[in-house]
Design an enzyme around this catalytic site. Structure first.
Site, PDB file in Angstrom:
ATOM      1  N   TYR A 151       3.878  45.047  92.290  1.00 30.84           N
ATOM      2  CA  TYR A 151       2.695  44.382  91.733  1.00 30.84           C
ATOM      3  C   TYR A 151       1.801  45.368  90.991  1.00 30.84           C
ATOM      4  O   TYR A 151       1.364  45.101  89.854  1.00 30.84           O
ATOM      5  CB  TYR A 151       1.920  43.705  92.859  1.00 30.84           C
ATOM      6  CG  TYR A 151       0.624  43.062  92.437  1.00 30.84           C
ATOM      7  CD1 TYR A 151       0.625  41.900  91.671  1.00 30.84           C
ATOM      8  CD2 TYR A 151      -0.606  43.601  92.809  1.00 30.84           C
ATOM      9  CE1 TYR A 151      -0.562  41.297  91.285  1.00 30.84           C
ATOM     10  CE2 TYR A 151      -1.794  43.004  92.433  1.00 30.84           C
ATOM     11  CZ  TYR A 151      -1.771  41.852  91.671  1.00 30.84           C
ATOM     12  OH  TYR A 151      -2.954  41.264  91.286  1.00 30.84           O
ATOM     13  N   GLY A 178      -8.533  29.613  92.327  1.00 27.97           N
ATOM     14  CA  GLY A 178      -9.118  30.948  92.401  1.00 27.97           C
ATOM     15  C   GLY A 178      -9.856  31.381  91.148  1.00 27.97           C
ATOM     16  O   GLY A 178     -10.660  30.646  90.569  1.00 27.97           O
ATOM     17  N   THR A 200      -4.521  30.872  81.212  1.00 30.52           N
ATOM     18  CA  THR A 200      -3.257  30.737  81.935  1.00 30.52           C
ATOM     19  C   THR A 200      -3.508  31.029  83.411  1.00 30.52           C
ATOM     20  O   THR A 200      -4.372  31.835  83.762  1.00 30.52           O
ATOM     21  CB  THR A 200      -2.181  31.695  81.386  1.00 30.52           C
ATOM     22  OG1 THR A 200      -2.567  33.056  81.628  1.00 30.52           O
ATOM     23  CG2 THR A 200      -1.965  31.481  79.895  1.00 30.52           C
ATOM     24  N   GLY A 201      -2.763  30.352  84.277  1.00 30.80           N
ATOM     25  CA  GLY A 201      -3.009  30.504  85.708  1.00 30.80           C
ATOM     26  C   GLY A 201      -4.386  30.008  86.077  1.00 30.80           C
ATOM     27  O   GLY A 201      -5.133  30.673  86.801  1.00 30.80           O
ATOM     28  N   GLY A 202      -4.720  28.796  85.601  1.00 24.87           N
ATOM     29  CA  GLY A 202      -6.089  28.324  85.761  1.00 24.87           C
ATOM     30  C   GLY A 202      -6.310  27.284  86.831  1.00 24.87           C
ATOM     31  O   GLY A 202      -7.371  26.664  86.872  1.00 24.87           O
ATOM     32  N   THR A 203      -5.332  27.083  87.713  1.00 24.91           N
ATOM     33  CA  THR A 203      -5.463  25.975  88.669  1.00 24.91           C
ATOM     34  C   THR A 203      -6.276  26.320  89.907  1.00 24.91           C
ATOM     35  O   THR A 203      -6.890  25.431  90.506  1.00 24.91           O
ATOM     36  CB  THR A 203      -4.081  25.465  89.122  1.00 24.91           C
ATOM     37  OG1 THR A 203      -3.345  26.563  89.699  1.00 24.91           O
ATOM     38  CG2 THR A 203      -3.305  24.884  87.953  1.00 24.91           C
ATOM     39  N   GLY A 251      -8.807  31.949  88.097  1.00 22.23           N
ATOM     40  CA  GLY A 251      -8.507  31.201  86.888  1.00 22.23           C
ATOM     41  C   GLY A 251      -9.311  29.926  86.784  1.00 22.23           C
ATOM     42  O   GLY A 251      -9.895  29.607  85.729  1.00 22.23           O
TER      43      GLY A 251
END
Length: 256
Positions: free
Chosen positions: A155, A22, A17-20, A24
């Site tokens: 955060y 950086g 997840t969040g692999g687009t 990920g």
């Protein structure tokens, strides 16, 4: 890594997840370089398309999914089942940070940060854990929180929550022989540096501060984070409930 490992993960299946971008995307690339088939998610169609072009492999499958949307999380589970069936590795990497001091934090910004980092991570695992094969593994991305800068209270709190329930899930999933661990990055050189709407000037300042605060004197690379994530997922077969710092000594009390 490709040369050393060849295609040793051929036949293995993973979700990132969040692999687009950086870290990920680096995890997706490390997996596919080793022959694994990977579904990766993002919220932006443009970023998904850019990532797919950059990855340039039929082993990677982009899926648009919003970790703050319970219906989208449920749909992701259906898509993973349809495309991959079961999975061997789950990397829960989505995250967002905003620099806000105590006075600046609003209820909306607090909820936004906790929804992505904590709530989204937990319910993603709840939905996908039944698809993880016996003997598989889950790796969360937390943060090196031992030393932090002002303005990251929401955060840091959200990522501490992730670290806490990762340990609980390590215990809960033991009967299925599923290992649950976390990587805790320090200052890592990514396009956004993990912070929403960072200007180039702010990014440069952030990097300068990070280099000065890191005992190794530099920011880490996304490839170094990916290597640690894959170590926990694949090689560390007798390790569960661990949070592994990938921080150049940032949180380890090493003089600099």
């Amino acid at each position: 890594m490709t040369t050393r490992h060849s295609k040793d993960l051929a036949g293995k299946k993973a979700v990132v997840t969040g692999g687009t971008i950086g870290m990920g995307q680096a995890v997706v690339r490390a997996l596919t370089d080793r022959g694994a088939e990977v579904i990766y998610t993002g919220r932006s169609e443009n970023r998904l398309a850019e990532a797919q072009a950059a990855l340039d492999t039929p082993l990677a499958h982009p899926i648009r999914s919003d970790a703050t949307d319970m219906a989208a999380i449920d749909a992701l589970g259906d898509q993973v089942a349809d495309i991959l069936g079961s999975i061997d590795y789950l990397f829960v990497n989505q995250g967002v940070a905003e620099f806000q001091t105590l006075e600046e934090v609003t209820e909306d910004s607090w909820d936004r940060i906790f929804d992505v980092n904590a709530k989204g991570s937990f319910f993603t695992v709840q939905r996908l854990a039944p698809l993880v094969s016996e003997g598989g593994s889950i790796v969360f991305t937390t943060v090196s929180n031992d030393q932090i800068f002002p303005g990251l209270s929401a955060y840091s709190g959200a990522k501490e929550a992730v670290a806490a329930f990762a340990k609980v899930l390590a215990a809960e999933l033991l009967p299925r022989d599923i290992r649950v661990n976390s990587i805790a990055p320090g200052f890592i050189l990514t396009p956004t540096m993990g912070v929403a709407e960072l200007t180039e000037e702010q990014r440069s300042e952030f990097i300068e501060q990070g280099n000065a605060s890191t005992p190794m004197g530099r920011g880490g690379t996304v490839e170094e984070v990916a290597a640690a994530a894959l170590y926990l997922a694949v090689e560390a077969t007798f390790t569960t409930g661990l949070e592994l710092p990938v921080d150049g000594g940032f949180g380890q009390g090493i003089g600099h």
